[in-house]
Write an enzyme that holds these catalytic residues in place. Structure first.
Site, short mmCIF file in Angstrom:
data_model
loop_
_atom_site.label_atom_id
_atom_site.label_comp_id
_atom_site.label_asym_id
_atom_site.label_seq_id
_atom_site.Cartn_x
_atom_site.Cartn_y
_atom_site.Cartn_z
N GLU A 7 0.78 -1.24 0.00
CA GLU A 7 0.00 0.00 0.00
C GLU A 7 0.82 1.29 0.00
O GLU A 7 0.78 2.08 0.95
CB GLU A 7 -0.99 -0.02 1.17
N GLU A 23 -6.08 -7.77 -0.65
CA GLU A 23 -6.80 -7.59 0.60
C GLU A 23 -8.24 -7.23 0.28
O GLU A 23 -8.50 -6.37 -0.57
CB GLU A 23 -6.20 -6.47 1.46
#
Length: 332
Positions: A160, A267
């Site tokens: 991320e 995710e």
């Protein structure tokens, strides 16, 4: 996940071979190449380097075995770069931390599943944005060298990236690819992540330049994350609607098709309630109908310290393990 709640959790939860039972979806042959869960714990805690068993924990091999027995064949294994490399990105390893990480990876691959090595650092090292592509390439050349002979290991460039220069994100991903291949790791897939928390719902607007990445082995997978709460942060068990899952990956799906790329949802999660169950199922079904570009997905998250966390996939009594696994089983 966007909100770094994993750094603050330290509630212990056991593991066993019990499995949940509930209203099921019809089981079918898996349409995805990879489908499984994140394995969290080694990135927990704010103390650096911290103490194993006090500030952070490594995933439980017996819990991983339970999930493999349920049909999962993919595990994204988190770790913290500062614990593995306490002095610098190009420095010496903390041998105990490396050994524990390798034990987890071996538990996954010995079970016949794929292990995705995930430096869970948000494009940062010691709190600072990683700006040296040279150091990042060396980091990856060294780390890939540890696992280059295991064909079931794959590499995730970093978790991320966010609030970073877009060209830097592109260049860091390319440096990682170059380093991994320079290590002699030529058979493994490389998962690249984008800026803005690598969100699928913002991918087209933010990360279009990622299509320019190159790999001599042609094994790039575009990893995106997608939560279904109002701000996409994965901090609420409330999903926007029953259709929000499909809606949030539709544009990214077309981007993958247009650019002849393949993707993976690294995710995703939703609360154990009727709306989220429908939203998660709808997203996965849409992806299953587009497997020309979607390789699979991994739930956030399993791990021994989740306690009563709203998305815990940890056996035997994690909230999602008992409340959502039957939805996922249709794709295992």
């Amino acid at each position: 996940m966007k909100f770094q709640s994993t750094l603050l959790l330290a509630a212990a939860a056991g593991s066993a071979l019990a499995v949940p039972h509930g209203p099921g979806h019809k089981k079918r042959a898996s349409v995805f190449e990879w489908f499984g869960s994140n394995e969290s714990g080694a990135e927990f805690g704010t103390n650096i380097p911290g103490v194993w068993g006090t500030d952070y924990i490594f995933p439980d091999p017996s819990a991983i075995s339970t999930l493999i027995d349920k049909g999962m064949n993919f595990f994204r294994v988190q770790f913290m770069m500062e614990r593995l490399l306490p002095d610098s990105m190009t420095g010496s390893y903390d041998e105990e931390y490396l050994a524990n990480l390798t034990t987890v990876i071996k538990a996954v691959t010995d079970g016949g599943a794929h292990a995705l090595v995930d430096p869970h650092n948000y494009g940062r090292y010691n709190g600072e944005i990683i700006s040296s592509t040279s150091d990042f390439q060396t980091f990856w050349e060294n780390l890939a060298g540890q696992y280059k002979d295991n064909d079931l290991v794959m590499f995730d460039t970093n978790n991320e990236y966010h609030d970073m220069d877009q060209d830097l994100v592109l260049n860091l991903n390319q440096a990682a690819i170059n380093g991994i291949r320079a290590a002699g790791a030529t058979s493994q897939y490389i998962f690249v992540e984008g800026n803005s928390w690598t969100g699928a719902w913002t991918w087209v607007d933010v990360n279009d330049n990622m299509k320019n990445l190159t790999d001599p082995e042609d094994k790039i997978v575009y990893e995106m994350h997608q939560y279904l709460d109002s701000d996409g942060s994965g901090t609420s068990e409330t999903c926007v609607s029953e259709t929000i899952g499909k809606e949030r990956v539709t544009e990214a799906t077309q981007w993958l098709k247009d650019n002849k790329k393949v993707g993976f949802i690294g995710e995703y999660a939703g609360g154990s309630n009727d709306v989220c169950r429908s939203a998660v199922s709808g997203m996965l079904e849409y992806m299953a109908n587009n497997t020309d570009v979607w390789k699979g997905a991994s739930w956030w998250a399993a791990g021994p310290w989740w306690g009563d966390y709203i998305f815990s996939m940890e056996p035997p009594d994690g909230t999602a393990y008992t409340g959502m696994l039957d939805i996922l089983e249709a794709y295992l």
